[in-house]
Design a protein around this motif. Sequence first.
Motif, short mmCIF file in Angstrom:
data_model
loop_
_atom_site.label_atom_id
_atom_site.label_comp_id
_atom_site.label_asym_id
_atom_site.label_seq_id
_atom_site.Cartn_x
_atom_site.Cartn_y
_atom_site.Cartn_z
N ASP A 5 0.85 -1.20 0.00
CA ASP A 5 0.00 0.00 0.00
C ASP A 5 0.88 1.24 0.00
N ARG A 6 0.44 2.25 -0.74
CA ARG A 6 1.19 3.52 -0.80
C ARG A 6 0.77 4.46 0.31
N LEU A 7 1.74 5.16 0.84
CA LEU A 7 1.48 6.24 1.79
C LEU A 7 1.55 7.56 1.02
N PRO A 8 0.89 8.58 1.52
CA PRO A 8 0.98 9.88 0.86
C PRO A 8 2.42 10.40 0.91
N ALA A 9 2.75 11.25 -0.03
CA ALA A 9 4.04 11.93 -0.01
C ALA A 9 4.15 12.72 1.30
N ILE A 10 5.35 12.94 1.74
CA ILE A 10 5.58 13.62 3.02
C ILE A 10 4.84 14.95 3.09
N ARG A 11 4.99 15.78 2.07
CA ARG A 11 4.35 17.11 2.11
C ARG A 11 2.83 17.00 2.14
N ALA A 12 2.29 16.08 1.36
CA ALA A 12 0.83 15.90 1.33
C ALA A 12 0.32 15.39 2.67
N HIS A 13 1.03 14.43 3.25
CA HIS A 13 0.64 13.88 4.54
C HIS A 13 0.71 14.95 5.61
N ALA A 14 1.78 15.75 5.58
CA ALA A 14 1.94 16.83 6.56
C ALA A 14 0.81 17.84 6.43
N ALA A 15 0.47 18.19 5.19
CA ALA A 15 -0.62 19.15 4.99
C ALA A 15 -1.94 18.58 5.51
N ASP A 16 -2.20 17.30 5.24
CA ASP A 16 -3.44 16.66 5.72
C ASP A 16 -3.53 16.69 7.24
N LEU A 17 -2.38 16.53 7.91
CA LEU A 17 -2.36 16.46 9.37
C LEU A 17 -2.17 17.84 10.02
N GLY A 18 -1.85 18.84 9.21
CA GLY A 18 -1.59 20.17 9.76
C GLY A 18 -0.26 20.23 10.49
N LEU A 19 0.71 19.48 10.00
CA LEU A 19 2.04 19.43 10.62
C LEU A 19 3.10 19.92 9.64
N ALA A 20 4.27 20.19 10.16
CA ALA A 20 5.41 20.55 9.31
C ALA A 20 5.89 19.30 8.56
N ALA A 21 6.38 19.51 7.35
CA ALA A 21 6.87 18.39 6.55
C ALA A 21 8.01 17.65 7.27
N GLY A 22 8.84 18.39 7.99
CA GLY A 22 9.95 17.76 8.72
C GLY A 22 9.47 16.79 9.79
N THR A 23 8.32 17.07 10.37
CA THR A 23 7.75 16.19 11.39
C THR A 23 7.36 14.85 10.77
N VAL A 24 6.68 14.90 9.64
CA VAL A 24 6.28 13.66 8.96
C VAL A 24 7.51 12.96 8.40
N ALA A 25 8.48 13.72 7.90
CA ALA A 25 9.71 13.11 7.38
C ALA A 25 10.43 12.33 8.48
N ARG A 26 10.45 12.88 9.68
CA ARG A 26 11.10 12.19 10.81
C ARG A 26 10.37 10.89 11.13
N ALA A 27 9.03 10.93 11.12
CA ALA A 27 8.24 9.71 11.37
C ALA A 27 8.52 8.67 10.29
N TYR A 28 8.54 9.10 9.03
CA TYR A 28 8.80 8.17 7.93
C TYR A 28 10.20 7.56 8.05
N LYS A 29 11.17 8.39 8.43
CA LYS A 29 12.54 7.89 8.58
C LYS A 29 12.60 6.80 9.65
N MET A 30 11.92 7.03 10.76
CA MET A 30 11.90 6.03 11.84
C MET A 30 11.21 4.74 11.37
N LEU A 31 10.15 4.90 10.59
CA LEU A 31 9.44 3.73 10.06
C LEU A 31 10.29 2.96 9.05
#
Length: 135
Positions: free
Chosen positions: A28-54
């Motif tokens: 399954d595909r996850l949204p791109a970092i920027r799109a996911h961040a925008a959906d969640l109302g977070l900074a792209a760096g926050t989602v990027a950090r979560a993706y890196k850990m995953l």
Amino acid sequence: MPSPQPPYEQVRREIVEQVRGGELRPGDRLPAIRAHAADLGLAAGTVARAYKMLEETQIIVTRRGAGTTIAPGAVENARREAETAEREDGGPVDPALLSLFAGPVAEARTRGARDVEILATVRAVLAGESAGGSR
């Protein structure tokens, strides 16, 4: 009440739970970092950090041009991650480890060590620090 967990950890745990629960499956595909961040109302760096850990725990895989997908074997890895998170949050522990640590913790308390000092010491040992403070 706001979560005491940092936002990147909340994102990471949510994806782990979605994989563990079968909402997200390998491939399954996850949204791109920027799109996911925008959906969640977070900074792209926050989602990027979560993706890196995953990625580090092999729950997701990112390939340039192909995007980010749930990794093969992610379900088992997500189960392990969730179990670890439960233990870190005060969930179930291994009875053998509990009996192994009970004596030294009791002795440290007898010597006047506070729980916060005991926890800091255990973390230092886990990090590979020696009694002299170096690795």
